[in-house]
Design a protein around this motif. Structure first.
Motif, PDB file in Angstrom:
ATOM      1  N   THR A 152       0.807  -1.220   0.000  1.00 19.91           N
ATOM      2  CA  THR A 152       0.000   0.000   0.000  1.00 19.91           C
ATOM      3  C   THR A 152       0.840   1.271   0.000  1.00 19.91           C
ATOM      4  N   ILE A 199      -4.970   1.246  -2.578  1.00 20.45           N
ATOM      5  CA  ILE A 199      -5.616   1.750  -1.364  1.00 20.45           C
ATOM      6  C   ILE A 199      -6.610   0.714  -0.863  1.00 20.45           C
ATOM      7  N   ARG A 233      -4.720  11.835  -2.736  1.00 15.42           N
ATOM      8  CA  ARG A 233      -3.937  12.337  -1.607  1.00 15.42           C
ATOM      9  C   ARG A 233      -4.279  13.801  -1.311  1.00 15.42           C
ATOM     10  N   VAL A 287      -8.789   7.805   5.294  1.00 17.78           N
ATOM     11  CA  VAL A 287      -8.843   7.139   3.993  1.00 17.78           C
ATOM     12  C   VAL A 287     -10.288   6.941   3.550  1.00 17.78           C
TER      13      VAL A 287
END
Length: 321
Positions: free
Chosen positions: A249, A281, A298, A307
């Motif tokens: 990741t 992700i 991001r 997230v």
């Protein structure tokens, strides 16, 4: 929705009250120091008199600040709750109503208007829920409390400067218990740096001006590096034998490399042989979904770090097209 997420330490079991006389005396002394600092920062005596006279700590703010989280939803439950059909329909309606405005914002800041609307929906339900706490009172309470006094004192001085600039009347300066303000839920220091007067009336009114609120979100994303010609990412199918526990990741690879590793579009088709920088992700507390995301994902996380929040923004924005 969002209280401009502050991932701050929580100390359970602390008393929420102090002896009344000591609390009053201590808070008054604290406000005297705030007045001194604010005057040095250029805030007028009139604004300080109007904003701080009669101010007292808010016990509800302290209670919310110290409240322990009650466990996190699974990604799938969170996704279904946030990316609901009702929110999608409301987002499409607001997008349609503001299409001309959003096009102008998108042109100026080179940010996808759908993402702006998705963040707006996540933060305050498209401006319907901006918070009911007085921002000055909330920030003064948290700055006086002492556990994160430096951070909140800085935000309090910034909030007083917002008032002094005439951007909002004191009675209308409402927000979250943590001091996040208006339709975009900006903390006051972010307001200073990133809020904009898009409607040209001389005020950066992120409370009542839709133009200023949405353009401020666009400016926030642009100033944090949004790339106008790139998508945020997509859900994908993982290759057979994929082990999420051992997934890379942290790796950033061209999208074509992930395709060669066996990742496919969610409909089973091949991913494009693109050079766009891509990361794998995995949602927090997720069980099934896997995503391949790019630089703009991001950037969304710079607006709000979790997230799952950023994934929900991306998925919502896709539904507004």
């Amino acid at each position: 929705m969002l209280q401009r997420r502050l991932f701050l330490s929580i100390l359970p079991g602390l008393a929420l009250t102090r002896p009344a006389a000591a609390a009053t005396s201590g808070f008054d002394a604290f406000l005297d120091g705030v007045r001194t600092d604010a005057r040095k920062a250029g805030v007028s005596p009139a604004t300080l008199q109007r904003a701080l006279t009669g101010l007292r700590p808010n016990d509800r703010v302290l209670e919310l600040d110290r409240k322990q989280p009650e466990g996190a939803l699974s990604w799938e439950d969170y996704r279904d709750r946030i990316v609901s059909q009702t929110r999608v329909e409301n987002g499409r309606r607001h997008y349609g109503e503001s299409r001309t405005l959003l096009a102008a914002i998108g042109t100026r800041y080179r940010v996808d208007p759908r993402v702006i609307v998705a963040i707006w929906g996540m933060e305050t339900n498209f401006g319907a829920n901006t918070g009911g706490f007085g921002v000055i009172e909330a920030l003064a309470t948290l700055a006086w409390d002492g556990r994160r006094s430096s951070y909140f004192r800085t935000e309090l001085i910034a909030a007083l400067k917002v008032l002094d600039g005439g951007h909002i009347a004191p009675a209308r300066m409402k927000g979250s218990w943590a001091g996040a303000m208006g339709q975009p839920q900006f903390m006051p220091t972010n307001f200073e740096r990133l809020a904009v007067d898009f409607d040209g009336d001389g005020r950066r009114d992120i409370w009542d001006s839709r133009a200023d609120a949405l353009a401020s979100i666009g400016n926030y994303l642009a100033r944090n590096g949004w790339r106008g010609d790139e998508p945020w990412g997509q859900a994908v199918l993982a290759p057979p034998g994929f082990d999420g526990e051992r997934a890379e990741t942290d790796a950033k690879r061209p999208l074509r490399d992930w395709s060669r590793m066996g990742f496919r579009r969610i409909d089973g088709g091949a991913l494009p042989g693109s050079e766009i920088e891509t990361s794998l992700i995995l949602p927090r507390n997720g069980t099934t979904q896997v995503f391949l995301c790019h630089h703009n994902f991001r950037v969304i996380r710079r607006y709000n770090p979790p997230v799952n929040y950023a994934l929900a923004v991306g998925l919502l924005s896709d539904r507004f097209g």
